[in-house]
Design an enzyme around this catalytic site. Structure first.
Site, PDB file in Angstrom:
ATOM      1  N   GLN A 254       5.878 -27.597  35.366  1.00 11.55           N
ATOM      2  CA  GLN A 254       4.615 -27.891  36.020  1.00 11.55           C
ATOM      3  C   GLN A 254       3.623 -28.411  34.984  1.00 11.55           C
ATOM      4  O   GLN A 254       3.864 -28.322  33.777  1.00 11.55           O
ATOM      5  CB  GLN A 254       4.053 -26.625  36.679  1.00 11.55           C
ATOM      6  CG  GLN A 254       3.833 -25.490  35.699  1.00 11.55           C
ATOM      7  CD  GLN A 254       3.654 -24.151  36.369  1.00 11.55           C
ATOM      8  OE1 GLN A 254       3.329 -24.066  37.544  1.00 11.55           O
ATOM      9  NE2 GLN A 254       3.870 -23.073  35.630  1.00 11.55           N
ATOM     10  N   HIS A 286      -5.938 -10.662  41.628  1.00 11.50           N
ATOM     11  CA  HIS A 286      -4.906  -9.869  40.959  1.00 11.50           C
ATOM     12  C   HIS A 286      -5.080  -8.378  41.195  1.00 11.50           C
ATOM     13  O   HIS A 286      -4.088  -7.644  41.293  1.00 11.50           O
ATOM     14  CB  HIS A 286      -4.895 -10.203  39.458  1.00 11.50           C
ATOM     15  CG  HIS A 286      -4.393 -11.578  39.168  1.00 11.50           C
ATOM     16  ND1 HIS A 286      -5.235 -12.645  38.941  1.00 11.50           N
ATOM     17  CD2 HIS A 286      -3.137 -12.069  39.114  1.00 11.50           C
ATOM     18  CE1 HIS A 286      -4.511 -13.730  38.737  1.00 11.50           C
ATOM     19  NE2 HIS A 286      -3.239 -13.415  38.837  1.00 11.50           N
ATOM     20  N   ALA A 363      14.018 -16.403  39.887  1.00 11.35           N
ATOM     21  CA  ALA A 363      13.871 -15.030  40.373  1.00 11.35           C
ATOM     22  C   ALA A 363      15.006 -14.650  41.316  1.00 11.35           C
ATOM     23  O   ALA A 363      15.490 -13.502  41.292  1.00 11.35           O
ATOM     24  CB  ALA A 363      12.526 -14.881  41.080  1.00 11.35           C
ATOM     25  N   ASP A 381       4.179 -12.213  42.648  1.00 12.38           N
ATOM     26  CA  ASP A 381       2.994 -13.021  42.338  1.00 12.38           C
ATOM     27  C   ASP A 381       3.402 -14.492  42.392  1.00 12.38           C
ATOM     28  O   ASP A 381       3.485 -15.175  41.371  1.00 12.38           O
ATOM     29  CB  ASP A 381       2.470 -12.636  40.954  1.00 12.38           C
ATOM     30  CG  ASP A 381       1.159 -13.327  40.616  1.00 12.38           C
ATOM     31  OD1 ASP A 381       0.522 -13.856  41.534  1.00 12.38           O
ATOM     32  OD2 ASP A 381       0.781 -13.329  39.430  1.00 12.38           O
TER      33      ASP A 381
END
Length: 531
Positions: A254, A286, A363, A381
């Site tokens: 990214q 958060h 993940a 997250d």
């Protein structure tokens, strides 16, 4: 012919090879840039491919009228294709950077321009084949089937080379803007050399001069744009992010931009144009994501995503944490979170804590190799269900893996996108968690930041404070789901650290207001049927 027929035919096929490679680079460059600027890569890929393939058919039909002037027509098509395709990335980025925050009819400027470029490039690519077919037959007549087979073989092999060169050579070493401009330069040079070198006797002197002049102008424009590409990119970044850009890198996963963070200036972190942290709302996001899940046993915690270390900062405030594993997709962002003075100060040097262990990778793959019952708490997250990885990381199969790695009594916290702007998406995530055998409670956090954010025009679907180009309206809320095998209790740990922007009262009120937005009867999202 200035060369023997066999050599001439080979040169034409070589030109087909190069032009096909350039055409596919233009196509992939539009898809990649549109996914970054507009979001929703599946939609942008579908738009570019469908419009371009349709336009190729129209271009092939239109080129039938040019077969009498095949040499001049092919030279003109290649010059136009080189100019349009080579400059498309720069033009699309310019419209996004300088008009993206105007609102009104201009808010769809990048989308409209994407369709226009896809249409024009498709028309020009489609016109190549009939003209090349005519040229190759002028060298040596052969049966139509054999000529088509030779032509398409060179075309498809060229497409393979262009398709591999874009992600492995052009994008990592040159970037999107310079890569597209250099591709256009090659396209123009090869097209002009092929026509003027082999078929100059098929054109009048005036046609040769016009074609030579047109290609000289195209090459000059592309060369000038290539020289100025770095200055243009800096100016565009300033238009999007303001003049306080301190770090701007493309990590391979990214684009990461940091503004401020030194000399008392507020730090802002942008990931692919999305405001991920900074301003007044970063801590709200958060704290709301992490602290409700930490009520109960929390010795072993897993964070999926969160390479910036900000979720880890909140987890490590709990003294009962003995082990924190972070699985981040982007090693470049992790390096910045470790070593950049502004970002490491914002995450309170979380990566220096001996309890934290970070790995980079996918993940989904990591969860498949994790033993059952490993973690007391899992924090997802992740960017949101509308992100590129949304269908995979918000699927029933993914949540099934998460359920397996939770210890008895373990909790899972999921960022599920905005409640107000996208209630159907939010409650689809809820339905998917329930389909995976988890019980859920929904809540949200409300943002107040109205600073200068960058990124997509849809301000309601960010994994962090906001993503609107120009002077923006940051996302009004971020929706979360707390999940467990048994109905989870939505409360803050009275023995834990006190959040700065979150209270038990605000948490309870947010759960009530979120429940009123419930959309019933939604089916779960799966890998083969993403919703």
């Amino acid at each position: 012919m200035p060369v023997r027929p066999g050599t001439g035919r080979l040169l034409v096929l070589a030109g087909v090879f190069v032009c096909a490679a350039c055409g596919l680079v233009y196509e992939l460059e539009l898809v990649a840039l549109a996914s970054y600027l507009i979001g929703d890569s599946v939609t942008q890929t579908s738009v570019v491919l469908s419009v371009m393939v349709f336009a190729m058919g129209i271009g092939s039909l239109a080129a039938k009228r040019l077969r009498r002037f095949a040499a001049a027509g092919f030279g003109a098509v290649e010059a136009a294709l080189a100019l349009v395709g080579g400059s498309s990335a720069m033009a699309l980025y310019a419209v996004f950077a300088w008009t993206g925050g105007w609102g009104g009819m201009w808010s769809d400027g990048p989308r409209v321009l994407l369709v226009v470029f896809s249409l024009v490039i498709g028309l020009l690519i489609g016109a190549e084949v009939p003209l090349l077919m005519e040229l190759i037959q002028r060298i040596r007549r052969q049966d139509a089937g054999g000529a088509v087979a030779d032509l398409f073989a060179a075309d498809y092999v060229g497409a393979l080379v262009g398709g591999l060169a874009f992600p492995f050579v052009l994008l990592p070493f040159l970037g999107q803007l310079t890569g597209a401009l250099l591709t256009g330069t090659v396209n123009a040079a090869v097209g002009a050399a092929l026509v003027l070198g082999l078929f100059r006797r098929d054109m009048t002197r005036r046609a040769r001069r016009l074609l030579l002049a047109a290609n000289a102008v195209v090459l000059a424009l592309l060369a000038s744009a290539t020289v100025l590409a770095d200055d243009f990119e800096r100016a565009a970044r300033h238009a999007i992010y303001g003049r306080d850009v301190r770090v701007a890198v493309r990590t391979g996963v990214q684009e990461v931009v940091l503004t401020g963070g030194t000399d008392g200036r507020s730090l802002r972190l942008f990931l692919d144009g999305r405001l991920r942290a900074g301003g007044g709302d970063g801590r709200r996001y958060h704290e709301a994501l992490v602290h409700p899940a930490m009520t109960g046993p929390h010795a072993r915690v897993l964070i999926l995503g969160g390479g910036d270390g900000l979720a880890a900062r909140e987890v490590l405030r709990h003294p009962g944490v003995r082990r924190l594993d972070v699985v981040a997709p982007d090693p470049g962002l992790v390096r910045l979170a470790r070593h950049d003075p502004g970002l490491s100060a914002l995450n309170e040097h979380a990566y220096g804590d001996p309890r934290l262990d970070v790995t980079t990778g996918d993940a989904f793959r990591r969860l498949r190799s994790t033993p059952a019952g490993t973690y007391d708490v899992v924090i997802a997250d992740l960017p949101g269900p509308d992100d590129t990885a949304g269908p995979k990381l918000y699927s029933q199969e993914f949540y099934g893996l998460l359920r397996r790695v939770l210890a008895p009594g373990g909790r899972l916290a999921v960022h599920a996108g905005p409640v107000t702007a996208r209630p159907r998406d939010f409650w689809t995530v809820d339905a998917t968690l329930r389909a995976a055998g988890l019980r859920t409670v929904a809540y949200r956090a409300t943002g107040r930041d109205t600073g200068r954010d960058a990124g997509h025009h849809d301000t309601g679907s960010t994994a962090g404070p906001g993503r609107a180009a120009g002077v923006s309206r940051a996302a009004r809320d971020w929706g979360f789901l707390l999940a467990a095998r048994t109905p989870p209790a939505l409360r803050l740990d009275p023995a834990g650290p006190r959040p700065r922007a979150l209270t038990q009262r605000s948490l309870t009120q947010s759960a009530r207001s979120t429940a009123r937005t419930h959309v019933p009867g939604l089916p779960p999202s799966t890998l083969v049927h993403p919703r």
